[in-house]
Design a protein around this motif. Structure first.
Motif, PDB file in Angstrom:
ATOM      1  N   ALA A   5      76.721 -26.704  49.066  1.00 29.99           N
ATOM      2  CA  ALA A   5      77.263 -28.314  49.166  1.00 29.99           C
ATOM      3  C   ALA A   5      76.363 -29.362  49.142  1.00 29.99           C
ATOM      4  O   ALA A   5      76.310 -30.270  48.716  1.00 29.99           O
ATOM      5  CB  ALA A   5      78.528 -28.500  49.984  1.00 29.99           C
ATOM      6  N   ARG A   6      75.397 -29.116  50.168  1.00 28.05           N
ATOM      7  CA  ARG A   6      74.702 -30.527  50.621  1.00 28.05           C
ATOM      8  C   ARG A   6      73.319 -30.410  50.245  1.00 28.05           C
ATOM      9  O   ARG A   6      73.071 -32.038  49.438  1.00 28.05           O
ATOM     10  CB  ARG A   6      74.239 -29.823  52.268  1.00 28.05           C
ATOM     11  CG  ARG A   6      73.335 -30.945  53.221  1.00 28.05           C
ATOM     12  CD  ARG A   6      73.855 -32.214  53.309  1.00 28.05           C
ATOM     13  NE  ARG A   6      73.000 -33.430  53.867  1.00 28.05           N
ATOM     14  CZ  ARG A   6      73.251 -34.854  54.142  1.00 28.05           C
ATOM     15  NH1 ARG A   6      74.473 -35.168  53.171  1.00 28.05           N
ATOM     16  NH2 ARG A   6      72.156 -35.940  53.599  1.00 28.05           N
ATOM     17  N   LYS A   7      72.862 -28.981  49.914  1.00 29.78           N
ATOM     18  CA  LYS A   7      72.048 -29.044  48.775  1.00 29.78           C
ATOM     19  C   LYS A   7      72.352 -29.791  47.134  1.00 29.78           C
ATOM     20  O   LYS A   7      71.266 -30.948  46.774  1.00 29.78           O
ATOM     21  CB  LYS A   7      72.103 -27.918  48.033  1.00 29.78           C
ATOM     22  CG  LYS A   7      69.994 -27.886  46.992  1.00 29.78           C
ATOM     23  CD  LYS A   7      69.781 -26.295  46.868  1.00 29.78           C
ATOM     24  CE  LYS A   7      68.794 -26.542  46.135  1.00 29.78           C
ATOM     25  NZ  LYS A   7      69.205 -24.794  45.146  1.00 29.78           N
ATOM     26  N   LEU A   8      73.489 -29.949  46.924  1.00 27.78           N
ATOM     27  CA  LEU A   8      73.890 -30.569  45.630  1.00 27.78           C
ATOM     28  C   LEU A   8      74.525 -32.086  46.228  1.00 27.78           C
ATOM     29  O   LEU A   8      73.621 -32.699  44.808  1.00 27.78           O
ATOM     30  CB  LEU A   8      75.570 -30.364  45.353  1.00 27.78           C
ATOM     31  CG  LEU A   8      75.199 -28.670  44.601  1.00 27.78           C
ATOM     32  CD1 LEU A   8      77.079 -28.121  44.386  1.00 27.78           C
ATOM     33  CD2 LEU A   8      74.724 -28.644  43.072  1.00 27.78           C
ATOM     34  N   ALA A   9      74.515 -32.239  47.305  1.00 28.22           N
ATOM     35  CA  ALA A   9      74.924 -33.678  47.437  1.00 28.22           C
ATOM     36  C   ALA A   9      73.741 -34.487  47.256  1.00 28.22           C
ATOM     37  O   ALA A   9      73.043 -35.471  47.293  1.00 28.22           O
ATOM     38  CB  ALA A   9      75.533 -33.951  48.760  1.00 28.22           C
ATOM     39  N   LEU A  10      72.887 -33.892  48.594  1.00 30.86           N
ATOM     40  CA  LEU A  10      70.907 -34.424  47.913  1.00 30.86           C
ATOM     41  C   LEU A  10      70.343 -34.945  46.897  1.00 30.86           C
ATOM     42  O   LEU A  10      69.945 -35.252  46.261  1.00 30.86           O
ATOM     43  CB  LEU A  10      70.224 -33.437  48.604  1.00 30.86           C
ATOM     44  CG  LEU A  10      70.759 -34.026  50.224  1.00 30.86           C
ATOM     45  CD1 LEU A  10      69.837 -32.368  51.245  1.00 30.86           C
ATOM     46  CD2 LEU A  10      70.202 -34.629  51.242  1.00 30.86           C
ATOM     47  N   LYS A  11      70.998 -33.559  45.828  1.00 34.37           N
ATOM     48  CA  LYS A  11      70.416 -33.727  44.516  1.00 34.37           C
ATOM     49  C   LYS A  11      71.102 -34.409  43.604  1.00 34.37           C
ATOM     50  O   LYS A  11      70.402 -35.523  43.057  1.00 34.37           O
ATOM     51  CB  LYS A  11      70.644 -32.102  43.694  1.00 34.37           C
ATOM     52  CG  LYS A  11      70.081 -32.097  42.527  1.00 34.37           C
ATOM     53  CD  LYS A  11      70.245 -30.829  42.017  1.00 34.37           C
ATOM     54  CE  LYS A  11      70.030 -30.573  40.631  1.00 34.37           C
ATOM     55  NZ  LYS A  11      70.509 -29.332  39.700  1.00 34.37           N
ATOM     56  N   SER A  12      72.507 -35.085  43.720  1.00 32.67           N
ATOM     57  CA  SER A  12      72.856 -36.264  43.128  1.00 32.67           C
ATOM     58  C   SER A  12      72.326 -37.610  44.118  1.00 32.67           C
ATOM     59  O   SER A  12      71.884 -39.153  43.229  1.00 32.67           O
ATOM     60  CB  SER A  12      73.917 -36.520  43.552  1.00 32.67           C
ATOM     61  OG  SER A  12      75.093 -37.140  42.568  1.00 32.67           O
ATOM     62  N   MET A  13      72.000 -37.370  45.405  1.00 29.34           N
ATOM     63  CA  MET A  13      71.985 -38.737  45.563  1.00 29.34           C
ATOM     64  C   MET A  13      69.796 -39.159  44.838  1.00 29.34           C
ATOM     65  O   MET A  13      69.599 -40.350  44.409  1.00 29.34           O
ATOM     66  CB  MET A  13      71.485 -38.827  47.075  1.00 29.34           C
ATOM     67  CG  MET A  13      72.803 -39.052  47.919  1.00 29.34           C
ATOM     68  SD  MET A  13      72.600 -38.523  49.638  1.00 29.34           S
ATOM     69  CE  MET A  13      73.144 -37.386  50.130  1.00 29.34           C
TER      70      MET A  13
END
Length: 65
Positions: free
Chosen positions: A47-55
């Motif tokens: 989930a954190r990886k996806l959030a970072l990808k979005s940012m």
């Protein structure tokens, strides 16, 4: 705060996001190698990886990556 200081802060944030993304990916690879893909830690890191990808996507859209 002048423009140079503001730019330096943006660059520091970008560097921190990139470093965290690398760290998360390395940790996920290690967990995957151990067969721990169903753990809470693995799911949280995913989930954190996806959030970072979005940012980071916002930086990329502006041509900063």
């Amino acid at each position: 705060m002048d423009d140079n200081e503001r730019l330096a802060r943006f660059e520091a944030v970008l560097a921190a996001l990139l470093a965290e993304q690398e760290s998360v990916c390395v940790t996920l690879e290690g967990l995957r190698a151990q067969g721990k893909t169903r753990t809470a830690t693995y799911q949280q890191l995913t989930a954190r990886k996806l959030a970072l990808k979005s940012m980071l996507g916002a930086f990329e859209e502006q041509g900063l990556l």
